[in-house]
Design a protein around this motif. Structure first.
Motif, mmCIF file in Angstrom:
data_model
loop_
_atom_site.group_PDB
_atom_site.id
_atom_site.type_symbol
_atom_site.label_atom_id
_atom_site.label_comp_id
_atom_site.label_asym_id
_atom_site.label_seq_id
_atom_site.Cartn_x
_atom_site.Cartn_y
_atom_site.Cartn_z
ATOM 1 N N GLU A 32 0.748 -1.166 -0.070
ATOM 2 C CA GLU A 32 0.219 0.015 -0.171
ATOM 3 C C GLU A 32 0.922 1.306 -0.030
ATOM 4 O O GLU A 32 0.609 2.323 -0.879
ATOM 5 C CB GLU A 32 -0.907 -0.166 1.147
ATOM 6 C CG GLU A 32 -2.209 -0.954 1.040
ATOM 7 C CD GLU A 32 -2.877 -1.019 2.239
ATOM 8 O OE1 GLU A 32 -2.951 0.001 2.977
ATOM 9 O OE2 GLU A 32 -3.820 -1.939 2.363
ATOM 10 N N ASP A 33 2.009 1.248 0.805
ATOM 11 C CA ASP A 33 2.965 2.234 0.930
ATOM 12 C C ASP A 33 3.351 2.934 -0.178
ATOM 13 O O ASP A 33 3.810 3.771 -0.907
ATOM 14 C CB ASP A 33 3.844 2.197 2.073
ATOM 15 C CG ASP A 33 2.962 2.438 3.342
ATOM 16 O OD1 ASP A 33 1.789 2.961 3.495
ATOM 17 O OD2 ASP A 33 3.709 2.337 4.592
ATOM 18 N N GLY A 77 2.391 1.988 -3.213
ATOM 19 C CA GLY A 77 1.351 2.369 -4.171
ATOM 20 C C GLY A 77 1.331 1.422 -5.284
ATOM 21 O O GLY A 77 0.805 1.306 -6.316
ATOM 22 N N LYS A 78 1.545 0.051 -5.022
ATOM 23 C CA LYS A 78 1.506 -1.031 -5.598
ATOM 24 C C LYS A 78 -0.047 -1.633 -5.793
ATOM 25 O O LYS A 78 -0.407 -2.232 -6.791
ATOM 26 C CB LYS A 78 2.374 -2.075 -5.540
ATOM 27 C CG LYS A 78 4.013 -1.989 -5.717
ATOM 28 C CD LYS A 78 4.791 -2.986 -5.664
ATOM 29 C CE LYS A 78 6.241 -2.718 -6.065
ATOM 30 N NZ LYS A 78 7.391 -2.868 -5.117
ATOM 31 N N VAL A 79 -0.637 -1.460 -4.532
ATOM 32 C CA VAL A 79 -2.191 -1.623 -4.560
ATOM 33 C C VAL A 79 -2.834 -0.224 -4.169
ATOM 34 O O VAL A 79 -2.146 0.579 -3.498
ATOM 35 C CB VAL A 79 -2.528 -2.701 -3.587
ATOM 36 C CG1 VAL A 79 -2.214 -4.185 -4.168
ATOM 37 C CG2 VAL A 79 -1.869 -2.653 -2.252
ATOM 38 N N GLN A 80 -3.998 0.011 -4.622
ATOM 39 C CA GLN A 80 -4.717 1.076 -4.224
ATOM 40 C C GLN A 80 -5.853 0.944 -3.218
ATOM 41 O O GLN A 80 -5.817 1.814 -2.346
ATOM 42 C CB GLN A 80 -5.571 1.567 -5.520
ATOM 43 C CG GLN A 80 -4.895 1.697 -6.805
ATOM 44 C CD GLN A 80 -3.618 2.982 -6.582
ATOM 45 O OE1 GLN A 80 -4.020 3.818 -5.747
ATOM 46 N NE2 GLN A 80 -2.477 2.605 -7.205
ATOM 47 N N ASP A 81 -6.415 -0.429 -3.232
ATOM 48 C CA ASP A 81 -7.436 -0.304 -1.955
ATOM 49 C C ASP A 81 -6.807 -0.844 -0.733
ATOM 50 O O ASP A 81 -5.558 -0.878 -0.664
ATOM 51 C CB ASP A 81 -8.324 -1.429 -2.422
ATOM 52 C CG ASP A 81 -7.610 -2.737 -2.734
ATOM 53 O OD1 ASP A 81 -6.274 -2.712 -3.088
ATOM 54 O OD2 ASP A 81 -8.326 -3.846 -2.643
ATOM 55 N N VAL A 82 -7.578 -0.774 0.435
ATOM 56 C CA VAL A 82 -6.986 -1.025 1.573
ATOM 57 C C VAL A 82 -7.697 -2.393 2.236
ATOM 58 O O VAL A 82 -8.786 -2.602 1.751
ATOM 59 C CB VAL A 82 -7.201 -0.060 2.518
ATOM 60 C CG1 VAL A 82 -6.256 1.173 2.490
ATOM 61 C CG2 VAL A 82 -8.496 0.518 2.840
#
Lengths: 193, 437
Positions: free
Chosen positions: B336-337, B339-344
């Motif tokens: 997440e940090d 930016g490789k995935v957008q959702d949480v």
């Protein structure tokens, strides 16, 4: 022993038996060592699973991950924390059209929360555990806008106390803990006195 | 009736307050001056208590009694029927009544966790369920497997049309149990998971509820178990691995007949677990020389195997460590940090709400991964050692003049007793003696 007379010569018997007895002793000693290690820190009381209400994020996993068809986790309420609000964000869905007991306004998917008028402007909300499925929707509702009087707890009349709790394995915030069986609940404390 | 505008207003406030810490008492609890309303008491919650401890002690008592009775029935009474009845009782008591928890197989993990985690204090029942069957096995052989273990019992009952498994296949499949034991100990020691409990194929039957996947797995085991005797016990059970080794050194053992073996070979057909060894033939000419050389090579091979498997265990640590919740979380936060995935996810949201530093989490995760590295070496080395010793065991010829039950593999079920003509003769004679007197 039956096999004594089945081995070929005398020396084989002795070596075999010596080794076997040696290994037998080693097994016993290792069991004793394990028992000793455990004995140093064993606990008389069994442990049970419980949710730490201050870590719980009311994600809803409790309703679905329990091995029981109807989850052992239910919503409970400490009434001393409750503000007895007319508009209860645990009871009403966001965007409720009216503050009444109509089903379409309720947040609880099973209608397990009962709303009762006490005195102006206070209402008492109680949970019918038979209907509660432990989804935590009301817990979230109460936490973000209310006092947080509602929270999820493992109910020990239902919990099978599995060796590995499958809800604990699915808990995103690590809120499941093993607690001593004589203090099986982790209740929220009141801040107001 | 409340105006919709009022509610929209409230909703706006609601959204503003969303970021506020959880559980703050924003609305002071009221004092009911008019009605003097009493708050419902707190013990509504706390009165619902867990099962009393006394039941745990009863469980240990029943276990002890069942172990003793099973040993007596196997070694003294020599009655398959009685063993079967005890087995059904164990299935009902430890399985369906106690819902299969806690069992000796799963207790391996409690023992491991309590050794490696200073905060985890083991309940006495878990310790007893782990230790008692082992002690009994050291004295009487695997009488626990025969009639006490509910997992064994449920498989034994469905065994209707046994077929024999080829020796080579059986030896290969059995290795899986060692891998399973190693993995279970590794995951328990690192506090990641109790995999034995998670993948217990029969517990959903005992509880009469469970996830669909586990029910299907259990059903598969039972269907296979109609033809292949106790597939879980023989090829998967991690506790069975320990019992096997302990049973090799047991003081007493199952004898097919206390009388002389007439080498008819009937007992071999009766054993659905392939645990009866036939008498060995004369050594072929030149076999001795060949086997000596082979043994020497294998002894050299053992450390190589142990090292290779250990290295493999070490190499898979990034995958293995994902069983630990903190490592999974750290990897998620990293994704997440960066930016490789957008959702949480729920887990990452919960972590950020705690205000803990990401750095701390990463440090924690890398520490756990290091533990998995060391554990991987040890468990892998153990598995390599097992494979090596297994190969050595296959090359070493044991001299046997009679049919006898394999010390390690015999589950003490008692099926072979009544197949033995000598045993039948013995029983007949015994009856006549009783009749005369």
């Amino acid at each position: 022993m039956a096999e004594d007379n089945k081995t070929i010569n005398g020396s084989a018997i002795n070596r075999r038996h010596f080794l076997r007895d040696g290994f037998w002793g080693a097994c016993m000693v290792s069991l004793g060592a394990v028992a000793g290690l455990l004995g140093r820190k064993y606990k008389k009381k069994d442990t049970v699973w419980q949710i730490d209400p201050y870590t719980c994020v009311a994600c809803g996993n409790c309703a679905t991950y329990c091995v029981l068809e109807e989850s052992a986790v239910k919503c409970v309420k400490v009434f001393a924390i409750c503000g007895y609000c007319d508009f209860c964000s645990a009871y009403y869905e966001p965007g409720a059209v009216a503050l009444d007991t109509a089903a379409e306004n309720q947040l609880c998917p099973t209608g397990a929360i009962k709303r009762e008028f006490i005195e102006d402007p206070y209402y008492e909300y109680t949970i019918d555990e038979k209907l509660c499925i432990g989804c935590g929707k009301c817990v979230k509702g109460c936490a973000v806008f209310g006092n947080g009087a509602l929270f999820l707890q493992v109910r020990h009349d239902r919990c099978l106390n599995c060796n590995e709790c499958s809800i604990a394995a699915a808990c995103p915030s690590g809120a499941f803990k093993r607690v001593p069986a004589d203090k099986p609940y982790l209740l929220k404390e009141t801040v107001h006195t | 009736m409340v105006r919709p505008g009022y509610i929209i207003n409230r909703m706006a406030v609601f959204l503003v307050l969303c970021g506020v810490a959880l559980g703050a008492e924003r609305f002071p609890p009221p004092e009911f001056v008019e009605t003097n309303h009493q708050l419902p008491p707190i013990n509504q919650i706390t009165d619902v208590t867990p099962r009393s401890d006394i039941y745990e002690y009863i469980d240990v008592g029943v276990l002890l009694a069942a172990l003793g009775l099973s040993s007596y029935l196997v070694l003294r009474k020599r009655s398959r029927r009685a063993i079967f009845i005890l087995m059904v009782f164990s299935l009902l008591y430890f399985g369906f009544w106690r819902k299969g928890c806690i069992c000796s197989i799963g207790a391996i993990q409690n023992i491991t966790l309590s050794i490696f985690d200073p905060d985890y204090a083991i309940p006495i029942t878990a310790a007893a369920f782990f230790l008692l069957p082992l002690v009994f096995t050291l004295f009487f052989g695997r009488t626990f497997c025969a009639a006490v273990c509910p997992l064994g019992a449920i498989q034994d009952i469905v065994l209707l049309r046994p077929v024999s498994v080829p020796k080579w296949l059986e030896n290969m499949l059995r290795l899986f149990a060692y891998v399973y034991l190693g993995a279970a100990v590794l995951f328990a020691a690192t506090g990641s998971a109790f995999v034995i409990c998670r993948y217990d194929p029969f517990i959903s039957f005992f509880r009469l509820s469970g996830s669909l996947n586990m029910l299907i797995l259990g059903a598969c085991f039972l269907v296979v178990g109609v033809f292949i005797g106790r597939p879980y016990c023989r090829f998967f059970c991690p506790y069975g691995v320990i019992l096997r080794q302990f049973s090799r050194f047991s003081k007493r053992r199952v004898t097919i007949t206390p009388d002389e073996c007439i080498q008819c070979g009937l007992c071999e057909d009766s054993c659905p677990f392939g645990a009866i060894r036939e008498p060995t033939a004369e050594w072929p000419v030149g076999y001795y020389e060949k086997s000596k050389k082979r043994l020497a090579y294998l002894i050299i091979l053992v450390p190589v195997l142990a090292f290779l498997c250990g290295w493999m265990g070490f190499a898979v640590r990034p995958v293995m460590s994902r069983m630990h919740e903190r490592v999974r979380l750290a990897e998620r936060i990293y994704l997440e940090d960066t930016g490789k995935v957008q959702d949480v996810t729920d887990a990452s949201t919960a972590f950020r709400a705690t205000g803990q530093q990401t750095k701390e989490l990463y440090a924690e995760a890398s520490k756990i991964r290091d533990e998995f590295g060391l554990g991987g070496w040890l468990v892998g080395g153990f598995i390599g050692l097992v494979i090596g010793l297994k190969l050595i065991g296959l090359t070493v010829r044991r001299q046997r003049v009679d049919y006898e039950a394999d010390r390690a593999g015999c589950l003490a079920c008692g099926r072979c007793f009544e197949y033995c003509p000598q045993e039948r003769l013995r029983l007949k004679n015994a009856k006549e003696i009783i009749g005369e007197s």
